[in-house]
Design a protein around this motif. Structure first.
Motif, PDB file in Angstrom:
ATOM      1  N   ARG A  43       0.849  -1.192   0.000  1.00 15.39           N
ATOM      2  CA  ARG A  43       0.000   0.000   0.000  1.00 15.39           C
ATOM      3  C   ARG A  43       0.884   1.241   0.000  1.00 15.39           C
ATOM      4  O   ARG A  43       1.858   1.319   0.725  1.00 15.39           O
ATOM      5  CB  ARG A  43      -0.906   0.021   1.213  1.00 15.39           C
ATOM      6  N   THR A  44       0.506   2.205  -0.803  1.00 18.38           N
ATOM      7  CA  THR A  44       1.280   3.442  -0.855  1.00 18.38           C
ATOM      8  C   THR A  44       0.669   4.521   0.017  1.00 18.38           C
ATOM      9  O   THR A  44       1.311   5.506   0.300  1.00 18.38           O
ATOM     10  CB  THR A  44       1.374   3.949  -2.302  1.00 18.38           C
ATOM     11  N   ARG A  45      -0.576   4.345   0.433  1.00 17.29           N
ATOM     12  CA  ARG A  45      -1.206   5.334   1.297  1.00 17.29           C
ATOM     13  C   ARG A  45      -1.815   4.598   2.491  1.00 17.29           C
ATOM     14  O   ARG A  45      -2.269   3.472   2.369  1.00 17.29           O
ATOM     15  CB  ARG A  45      -2.265   6.130   0.554  1.00 17.29           C
ATOM     16  N   PRO A  46      -1.853   5.240   3.632  1.00 15.35           N
ATOM     17  CA  PRO A  46      -2.401   4.574   4.819  1.00 15.35           C
ATOM     18  C   PRO A  46      -3.922   4.422   4.721  1.00 15.35           C
ATOM     19  O   PRO A  46      -4.589   5.142   3.982  1.00 15.35           O
ATOM     20  CB  PRO A  46      -2.013   5.508   5.958  1.00 15.35           C
ATOM     21  N   LEU A  47      -4.442   3.473   5.495  1.00 13.19           N
ATOM     22  CA  LEU A  47      -5.887   3.290   5.554  1.00 13.19           C
ATOM     23  C   LEU A  47      -6.555   4.474   6.238  1.00 13.19           C
ATOM     24  O   LEU A  47      -5.985   5.071   7.153  1.00 13.19           O
ATOM     25  CB  LEU A  47      -6.225   2.035   6.364  1.00 13.19           C
ATOM     26  N   GLN A  48      -7.729   4.783   5.809  1.00 13.57           N
ATOM     27  CA  GLN A  48      -8.534   5.777   6.502  1.00 13.57           C
ATOM     28  C   GLN A  48      -8.947   5.184   7.847  1.00 13.57           C
ATOM     29  O   GLN A  48      -9.118   3.971   7.964  1.00 13.57           O
ATOM     30  CB  GLN A  48      -9.770   6.133   5.683  1.00 13.57           C
ATOM     31  N   PRO A  49      -9.105   5.992   8.887  1.00 11.50           N
ATOM     32  CA  PRO A  49      -9.495   5.454  10.198  1.00 11.50           C
ATOM     33  C   PRO A  49     -10.778   4.612  10.149  1.00 11.50           C
ATOM     34  O   PRO A  49     -10.867   3.569  10.788  1.00 11.50           O
ATOM     35  CB  PRO A  49      -9.672   6.696  11.060  1.00 11.50           C
ATOM     36  N   SER A  50     -11.764   5.048   9.374  1.00 12.95           N
ATOM     37  CA  SER A  50     -13.013   4.281   9.304  1.00 12.95           C
ATOM     38  C   SER A  50     -12.790   2.923   8.630  1.00 12.95           C
ATOM     39  O   SER A  50     -13.406   1.925   9.017  1.00 12.95           O
ATOM     40  CB  SER A  50     -14.093   5.067   8.574  1.00 12.95           C
ATOM     41  N   ASP A  51     -11.906   2.874   7.623  1.00 14.87           N
ATOM     42  CA  ASP A  51     -11.595   1.604   6.969  1.00 14.87           C
ATOM     43  C   ASP A  51     -10.869   0.665   7.936  1.00 14.87           C
ATOM     44  O   ASP A  51     -11.141  -0.538   7.965  1.00 14.87           O
ATOM     45  CB  ASP A  51     -10.745   1.824   5.727  1.00 14.87           C
ATOM     46  N   ARG A  52      -9.953   1.196   8.723  1.00 14.18           N
ATOM     47  CA  ARG A  52      -9.237   0.390   9.715  1.00 14.18           C
ATOM     48  C   ARG A  52     -10.215  -0.168  10.741  1.00 14.18           C
ATOM     49  O   ARG A  52     -10.187  -1.352  11.073  1.00 14.18           O
ATOM     50  CB  ARG A  52      -8.157   1.230  10.396  1.00 14.18           C
ATOM     51  N   ARG A  53     -11.126   0.691  11.227  1.00 12.80           N
ATOM     52  CA  ARG A  53     -12.107   0.238  12.218  1.00 12.80           C
ATOM     53  C   ARG A  53     -13.041  -0.811  11.620  1.00 12.80           C
ATOM     54  O   ARG A  53     -13.413  -1.783  12.286  1.00 12.80           O
ATOM     55  CB  ARG A  53     -12.904   1.435  12.743  1.00 12.80           C
ATOM     56  N   ARG A  54     -13.415  -0.646  10.351  1.00 12.33           N
ATOM     57  CA  ARG A  54     -14.282  -1.623   9.680  1.00 12.33           C
ATOM     58  C   ARG A  54     -13.600  -2.983   9.604  1.00 12.33           C
ATOM     59  O   ARG A  54     -14.198  -4.021   9.915  1.00 12.33           O
ATOM     60  CB  ARG A  54     -14.647  -1.127   8.278  1.00 12.33           C
ATOM     61  N   LEU A  55     -12.326  -2.993   9.229  1.00  9.12           N
ATOM     62  CA  LEU A  55     -11.582  -4.245   9.162  1.00  9.12           C
ATOM     63  C   LEU A  55     -11.431  -4.882  10.537  1.00  9.12           C
ATOM     64  O   LEU A  55     -11.522  -6.100  10.694  1.00  9.12           O
ATOM     65  CB  LEU A  55     -10.211  -4.002   8.523  1.00  9.12           C
ATOM     66  N   GLU A  56     -11.205  -4.044  11.563  1.00  6.93           N
ATOM     67  CA  GLU A  56     -11.091  -4.563  12.927  1.00  6.93           C
ATOM     68  C   GLU A  56     -12.401  -5.198  13.384  1.00  6.93           C
ATOM     69  O   GLU A  56     -12.400  -6.243  14.038  1.00  6.93           O
ATOM     70  CB  GLU A  56     -10.669  -3.450  13.886  1.00  6.93           C
ATOM     71  N   LEU A  57     -13.540  -4.558  13.047  1.00 15.29           N
ATOM     72  CA  LEU A  57     -14.839  -5.126  13.412  1.00 15.29           C
ATOM     73  C   LEU A  57     -15.079  -6.463  12.713  1.00 15.29           C
ATOM     74  O   LEU A  57     -15.536  -7.430  13.328  1.00 15.29           O
ATOM     75  CB  LEU A  57     -15.965  -4.146  13.079  1.00 15.29           C
TER      76      LEU A  57
END
Length: 98
Positions: A43-57
């Motif tokens: 990945r060249t750009r970091p995940l958006q916080p909401s995307d990270r939280r979605r993956l964690e859920l």
């Protein structure tokens, strides 16, 4: 019952790992040295916080034995839009040992 055996006249020659007839152009590809392979994520750009939280859920629910169904995706999307503190509480509730 007799096991099948290859007749002595039908000796086969091992094919190269990348058979040019099976994989056209494979014989012209340069091998990548092991030191030149990327070791980290691509990945060249970091995940958006909401995307990270979605993956964690998704991961927490699946680990808890409750894999999300297609009908749950809207709820997960809505929950992942909440702040980190609320998301941490959700994850704590999902992963709590009872």
């Amino acid at each position: 019952m007799e096991s099948w055996q290859c007749p002595p006249s039908a000796v086969t020659v091992p094919q190269p790992a990348l058979d040019p007839y099976r994989f056209p152009g494979a014989d012209t590809v340069d091998a990548v040295p092991s030191g030149a392979r990327p070791t980290g994520p691509r990945r060249t750009r970091p995940l958006q916080p909401s995307d990270r939280r979605r993956l964690e859920l998704h991961a927490a629910l699946t680990t808890a034995g409750v894999p999300p169904t297609p009908g749950d995706l809207e709820a997960i999307h809505t929950l992942s839009a909440l702040d980190d503190t609320t998301n941490a509480a959700l994850l704590r509730w999902i992963t709590a040992d009872y």
